[in-house]
Design a protein around this motif. Structure first.
Motif, PDB file in Angstrom:
ATOM      1  N   GLU A  54      12.148  20.302   4.485  1.00  9.38           N
ATOM      2  CA  GLU A  54      11.267  19.721   3.471  1.00  9.38           C
ATOM      3  C   GLU A  54       9.931  19.308   4.098  1.00  9.38           C
ATOM      4  O   GLU A  54       8.856  19.612   3.553  1.00  9.38           O
ATOM      5  CB  GLU A  54      11.920  18.488   2.830  1.00  9.38           C
ATOM      6  CG  GLU A  54      13.013  18.815   1.817  1.00  9.38           C
ATOM      7  CD  GLU A  54      13.555  17.557   1.178  1.00  9.38           C
ATOM      8  OE1 GLU A  54      13.213  17.314   0.015  1.00  9.38           O
ATOM      9  OE2 GLU A  54      14.279  16.803   1.875  1.00  9.38           O
ATOM     10  N   ASN A  55       9.971  18.599   5.203  1.00  8.55           N
ATOM     11  CA  ASN A  55       8.766  18.012   5.780  1.00  8.55           C
ATOM     12  C   ASN A  55       7.879  19.044   6.483  1.00  8.55           C
ATOM     13  O   ASN A  55       6.649  18.952   6.422  1.00  8.55           O
ATOM     14  CB  ASN A  55       9.141  16.908   6.773  1.00  8.55           C
ATOM     15  CG  ASN A  55       9.861  15.756   6.085  1.00  8.55           C
ATOM     16  OD1 ASN A  55       9.609  15.486   4.898  1.00  8.55           O
ATOM     17  ND2 ASN A  55      10.752  15.074   6.803  1.00  8.55           N
ATOM     18  N   HIS A  56       8.468  20.011   7.154  1.00  4.67           N
ATOM     19  CA  HIS A  56       7.671  20.935   7.937  1.00  4.67           C
ATOM     20  C   HIS A  56       7.249  22.188   7.177  1.00  4.67           C
ATOM     21  O   HIS A  56       6.310  22.870   7.587  1.00  4.67           O
ATOM     22  CB  HIS A  56       8.452  21.350   9.206  1.00  4.67           C
ATOM     23  CG  HIS A  56       8.497  20.269  10.253  1.00  4.67           C
ATOM     24  ND1 HIS A  56       9.299  19.161  10.139  1.00  4.67           N
ATOM     25  CD2 HIS A  56       7.794  20.126  11.433  1.00  4.67           C
ATOM     26  CE1 HIS A  56       9.146  18.377  11.196  1.00  4.67           C
ATOM     27  NE2 HIS A  56       8.212  18.946  12.006  1.00  4.67           N
ATOM     28  N   TYR A  57       7.961  22.530   6.125  1.00  2.35           N
ATOM     29  CA  TYR A  57       7.639  23.749   5.379  1.00  2.35           C
ATOM     30  C   TYR A  57       7.278  23.466   3.926  1.00  2.35           C
ATOM     31  O   TYR A  57       7.181  24.400   3.129  1.00  2.35           O
ATOM     32  CB  TYR A  57       8.829  24.731   5.450  1.00  2.35           C
ATOM     33  CG  TYR A  57       9.115  25.188   6.863  1.00  2.35           C
ATOM     34  CD1 TYR A  57       8.351  26.181   7.468  1.00  2.35           C
ATOM     35  CD2 TYR A  57      10.146  24.605   7.593  1.00  2.35           C
ATOM     36  CE1 TYR A  57       8.617  26.593   8.762  1.00  2.35           C
ATOM     37  CE2 TYR A  57      10.416  25.002   8.886  1.00  2.35           C
ATOM     38  CZ  TYR A  57       9.652  25.996   9.477  1.00  2.35           C
ATOM     39  OH  TYR A  57       9.913  26.395  10.760  1.00  2.35           O
ATOM     40  N   ASP A  58       7.075  22.180   3.581  1.00  2.00           N
ATOM     41  CA  ASP A  58       6.668  21.764   2.219  1.00  2.00           C
ATOM     42  C   ASP A  58       7.572  22.383   1.148  1.00  2.00           C
ATOM     43  O   ASP A  58       7.110  22.996   0.170  1.00  2.00           O
ATOM     44  CB  ASP A  58       5.203  22.163   1.950  1.00  2.00           C
ATOM     45  CG  ASP A  58       4.243  21.430   2.881  1.00  2.00           C
ATOM     46  OD1 ASP A  58       4.547  20.267   3.241  1.00  2.00           O
ATOM     47  OD2 ASP A  58       3.230  22.026   3.279  1.00  2.00           O
ATOM     48  N   ALA A  64      15.200  23.585   0.101  1.00  2.00           N
ATOM     49  CA  ALA A  64      15.636  23.320   1.485  1.00  2.00           C
ATOM     50  C   ALA A  64      17.163  23.303   1.585  1.00  2.00           C
ATOM     51  O   ALA A  64      17.749  23.828   2.549  1.00  2.00           O
ATOM     52  CB  ALA A  64      15.064  21.987   1.963  1.00  2.00           C
ATOM     53  N   MET A  65      17.811  22.733   0.541  1.00  2.00           N
ATOM     54  CA  MET A  65      19.275  22.691   0.520  1.00  2.00           C
ATOM     55  C   MET A  65      19.855  24.095   0.419  1.00  2.00           C
ATOM     56  O   MET A  65      20.852  24.427   1.067  1.00  2.00           O
ATOM     57  CB  MET A  65      19.760  21.839  -0.648  1.00  2.00           C
ATOM     58  CG  MET A  65      21.286  21.758  -0.784  1.00  2.00           C
ATOM     59  SD  MET A  65      22.085  21.026   0.673  1.00  2.00           S
ATOM     60  CE  MET A  65      21.659  19.295   0.384  1.00  2.00           C
ATOM     61  N   ARG A  66      19.181  24.953  -0.403  1.00  2.00           N
ATOM     62  CA  ARG A  66      19.661  26.320  -0.575  1.00  2.00           C
ATOM     63  C   ARG A  66      19.562  27.093   0.757  1.00  2.00           C
ATOM     64  O   ARG A  66      20.473  27.844   1.132  1.00  2.00           O
ATOM     65  CB  ARG A  66      18.838  27.012  -1.671  1.00  2.00           C
ATOM     66  CG  ARG A  66      19.467  28.348  -2.121  1.00  2.00           C
ATOM     67  CD  ARG A  66      18.662  28.963  -3.257  1.00  2.00           C
ATOM     68  NE  ARG A  66      18.714  28.121  -4.452  1.00  2.00           N
ATOM     69  CZ  ARG A  66      17.687  27.414  -4.933  1.00  2.00           C
ATOM     70  NH1 ARG A  66      16.525  27.448  -4.303  1.00  2.00           N
ATOM     71  NH2 ARG A  66      17.810  26.689  -6.014  1.00  2.00           N
ATOM     72  N   ILE A  67      18.427  26.911   1.456  1.00  2.00           N
ATOM     73  CA  ILE A  67      18.258  27.593   2.755  1.00  2.00           C
ATOM     74  C   ILE A  67      19.331  27.119   3.750  1.00  2.00           C
ATOM     75  O   ILE A  67      19.936  27.915   4.473  1.00  2.00           O
ATOM     76  CB  ILE A  67      16.844  27.339   3.304  1.00  2.00           C
ATOM     77  CG1 ILE A  67      15.807  28.027   2.429  1.00  2.00           C
ATOM     78  CG2 ILE A  67      16.733  27.829   4.753  1.00  2.00           C
ATOM     79  CD1 ILE A  67      14.378  27.687   2.779  1.00  2.00           C
ATOM     80  N   TYR A  68      19.525  25.826   3.787  1.00  2.00           N
ATOM     81  CA  TYR A  68      20.544  25.259   4.685  1.00  2.00           C
ATOM     82  C   TYR A  68      21.928  25.797   4.347  1.00  2.00           C
ATOM     83  O   TYR A  68      22.715  26.148   5.232  1.00  2.00           O
ATOM     84  CB  TYR A  68      20.525  23.726   4.569  1.00  2.00           C
ATOM     85  CG  TYR A  68      21.747  23.063   5.165  1.00  2.00           C
ATOM     86  CD1 TYR A  68      21.949  23.008   6.552  1.00  2.00           C
ATOM     87  CD2 TYR A  68      22.721  22.505   4.341  1.00  2.00           C
ATOM     88  CE1 TYR A  68      23.076  22.416   7.078  1.00  2.00           C
ATOM     89  CE2 TYR A  68      23.846  21.911   4.855  1.00  2.00           C
ATOM     90  CZ  TYR A  68      24.021  21.875   6.232  1.00  2.00           C
ATOM     91  OH  TYR A  68      25.143  21.287   6.759  1.00  2.00           O
ATOM     92  N   GLN A  69      22.205  25.885   3.020  1.00  2.00           N
ATOM     93  CA  GLN A  69      23.516  26.345   2.556  1.00  2.00           C
ATOM     94  C   GLN A  69      23.791  27.778   2.998  1.00  2.00           C
ATOM     95  O   GLN A  69      24.859  28.096   3.500  1.00  2.00           O
ATOM     96  CB  GLN A  69      23.588  26.241   1.024  1.00  2.00           C
ATOM     97  CG  GLN A  69      24.948  26.570   0.434  1.00  2.00           C
ATOM     98  CD  GLN A  69      25.965  25.473   0.681  1.00  2.00           C
ATOM     99  OE1 GLN A  69      25.595  24.326   0.873  1.00  2.00           O
ATOM    100  NE2 GLN A  69      27.252  25.848   0.702  1.00  2.00           N
ATOM    101  N   TYR A  70      22.789  28.675   2.784  1.00  2.00           N
ATOM    102  CA  TYR A  70      22.996  30.093   3.082  1.00  2.00           C
ATOM    103  C   TYR A  70      22.900  30.424   4.584  1.00  2.00           C
ATOM    104  O   TYR A  70      23.568  31.333   5.068  1.00  2.00           O
ATOM    105  CB  TYR A  70      21.985  30.942   2.290  1.00  2.00           C
ATOM    106  CG  TYR A  70      22.315  31.044   0.818  1.00  2.00           C
ATOM    107  CD1 TYR A  70      23.394  31.825   0.377  1.00  2.00           C
ATOM    108  CD2 TYR A  70      21.551  30.368  -0.132  1.00  2.00           C
ATOM    109  CE1 TYR A  70      23.701  31.909  -0.966  1.00  2.00           C
ATOM    110  CE2 TYR A  70      21.854  30.456  -1.477  1.00  2.00           C
ATOM    111  CZ  TYR A  70      22.933  31.223  -1.910  1.00  2.00           C
ATOM    112  OH  TYR A  70      23.244  31.299  -3.237  1.00  2.00           O
ATOM    113  N   SER A  71      22.038  29.703   5.284  1.00  2.00           N
ATOM    114  CA  SER A  71      21.814  30.057   6.698  1.00  2.00           C
ATOM    115  C   SER A  71      22.768  29.346   7.675  1.00  2.00           C
ATOM    116  O   SER A  71      23.114  29.901   8.712  1.00  2.00           O
ATOM    117  CB  SER A  71      20.373  29.732   7.105  1.00  2.00           C
ATOM    118  OG  SER A  71      20.128  28.342   6.953  1.00  2.00           O
ATOM    119  N   ILE A  72      23.188  28.145   7.310  1.00  2.00           N
ATOM    120  CA  ILE A  72      23.996  27.365   8.256  1.00  2.00           C
ATOM    121  C   ILE A  72      25.376  27.039   7.695  1.00  2.00           C
ATOM    122  O   ILE A  72      26.410  27.370   8.295  1.00  2.00           O
ATOM    123  CB  ILE A  72      23.267  26.063   8.660  1.00  2.00           C
ATOM    124  CG1 ILE A  72      21.957  26.418   9.380  1.00  2.00           C
ATOM    125  CG2 ILE A  72      24.151  25.201   9.555  1.00  2.00           C
ATOM    126  CD1 ILE A  72      21.128  25.233   9.771  1.00  2.00           C
TER     127      ILE A  72
END
Length: 384
Positions: A54-58, A64-72
């Motif tokens: 959220e903070n570094h990529y606006d 951000a939750m979706r990216i975290y969910q799929y990638s990690i």
């Protein structure tokens, strides 16, 4: 064989327990590490990753939750496998370091052996079995070194004494021959006396030279036996007859107590040498005007030959009389002095025959006992 393997297992039991404890502790630590990583990814670590995105990529929270969910989060098993692999590597590294530590200790102990350092070998508590073995080996090597030095010193002393003893009869021979050469008109009686003395000294010189060769041969030749059935009674009688002049000169006599049909299986020349050496020793060190008893008999397929003479051997010297280059008399008479190899060689010959030899002594008498197998199969069994 089973007992031997069991003893070996007991030797390593402390080391096995210690290494097993290390393995259990590291495995438990690895499990805790994996569970911790798993909980962190699903908990605070996951929240931290979402906030970071959220903070570094606006990004919005849901993005951000979706990216975290799929990638990690959906690839959590991969991270677990990586954590397990890391744990296994750590386990292997720790175990190797532990093994290296033990090998370093053993290597240090071997260095102490090689450098012959005057200190005890000390290892870890769980390696006490190896510490004991290395220290025992160290003591054995030290004793062998001391024995070798002592044997070498005795050999050097014998050579020195023999060189001196050789010079004595040689000087006499030269002296008497010079007298005979300078006085050709010497009376026949006196000339005969000088010739007789010269001949005696020459015989003594020959004996001493033979002993020099004996010193060289003892460590170089292998004792080989040509065995057959021997008339032991006749051999002992013949030997006693050969020693008659030496015995009679000092009022001594050898008396044989043995059945006439007594036989033994062995090498006649080698056994004659054994009995000759023992009787020679008895003649040299027994009291004057005494009797040397030679008793032989059969007992349970073994022949026992006992030489008993008047005279004692000190206890501190009795245990060493079968050692190379050992002599009872430190003064070394020029008439009776020898290399000290006789009894050592006798022992080797008897052992080769599958028998045994030992000596006993009290305040009045000394006895040498030789035990030999009667039959060929007994010789082979005891010899092997």
């Amino acid at each position: 064989m089973k007992l031997k393997n069991k003893n070996k297992k007991n030797d390593y039991s402390k080391l096995e327990r210690k290494l097993y404890m290390y393995i259990v502790m590291i495995v438990m630590a690895a499990v805790v590490f994996v569970l911790y990583i798993r909980s962190m990814i699903r908990g605070k670590l996951g929240e931290w990753i979402v906030r970071f995105l959220e903070n570094h990529y606006d990004l919005e929270y849901l993005d951000a939750m979706r990216i975290y969910q799929y990638s990690i989060r959906n690839n959590l098993e991969i991270f677990i496998y990586v954590a397990i692999a890391i744990s296994i590597l750590i386990l292997c590294r720790v175990m190797l370091s532990k093994f290296a530590k033990y090998f370093d200790e053993i290597n240090a102990g071997i260095d102490v052996l090689i450098q012959n350092e005057d200190k005890q070998i000390e290892l870890s508590a769980e390696m006490d079995f190896m510490e004991h073995k290395l220290n025992t080996l160290k003591q054995t090597l030290e004793k062998r070194e001391q024995d070798a030095k002592l044997a070498e010193q005795r050999k050097n002393d014998v050579v020195m004494y023999l060189a001196h003893d050789i010079k004595t009869p040689l000087t006499s021979i030269i002296g008497y021959l010079s007298l005979l050469d300078e006085a050709p008109d010497m009376p026949i009686e006196q000339k005969a006396k000088y010739v007789h003395i010269t001949l005696d000294k020459a015989y003594r010189l020959e004996q001493l030279i033979d002993e020099f060769f004996e010193i060289t041969r003892y460590n170089l030749q292998t004792i080989t036996l040509t065995k057959r059935h021997i008339d032991l009674y006749y051999m002992l009688v013949q030997m006693a007859d050969e020693f008659y002049p030496q015995l009679a000169a000092n009022g001594k006599q050898a008396v044989i107590h043995a059945p006439e049909d007594l036989t033994v299986f062995g090498d006649p020349d080698k056994l004659a040498r054994v009995f000759n050496n023992i009787l020679k020793n008895a003649v040299a060190y027994s009291e004057e005007n005494s009797v040397i008893d030679i008793t032989a008999g059969l007992s349970e397929n073994m022949v026992s030959i006992v030489f008993k003479n008047a005279g004692s051997i000190p206890k501190d010297k009795l245990a060493a009389i079968f050692e190379k280059f050992y002599r009872l008399d430190n003064a070394r008479s020029s008439d009776t002095g020898g290399t000290g190899l006789g009894l050592a060689i006798a022992k080797e010959i008897i052992i080769q025959h599958g028998g045994q030899i030992h000596a006993e002594s009290n305040d009045h008498y000394t006895t040498f006992t030789v035990e030999l197998p009667v039959l060929p199969d007994l010789v082979d069994k005891r010899g092997s």
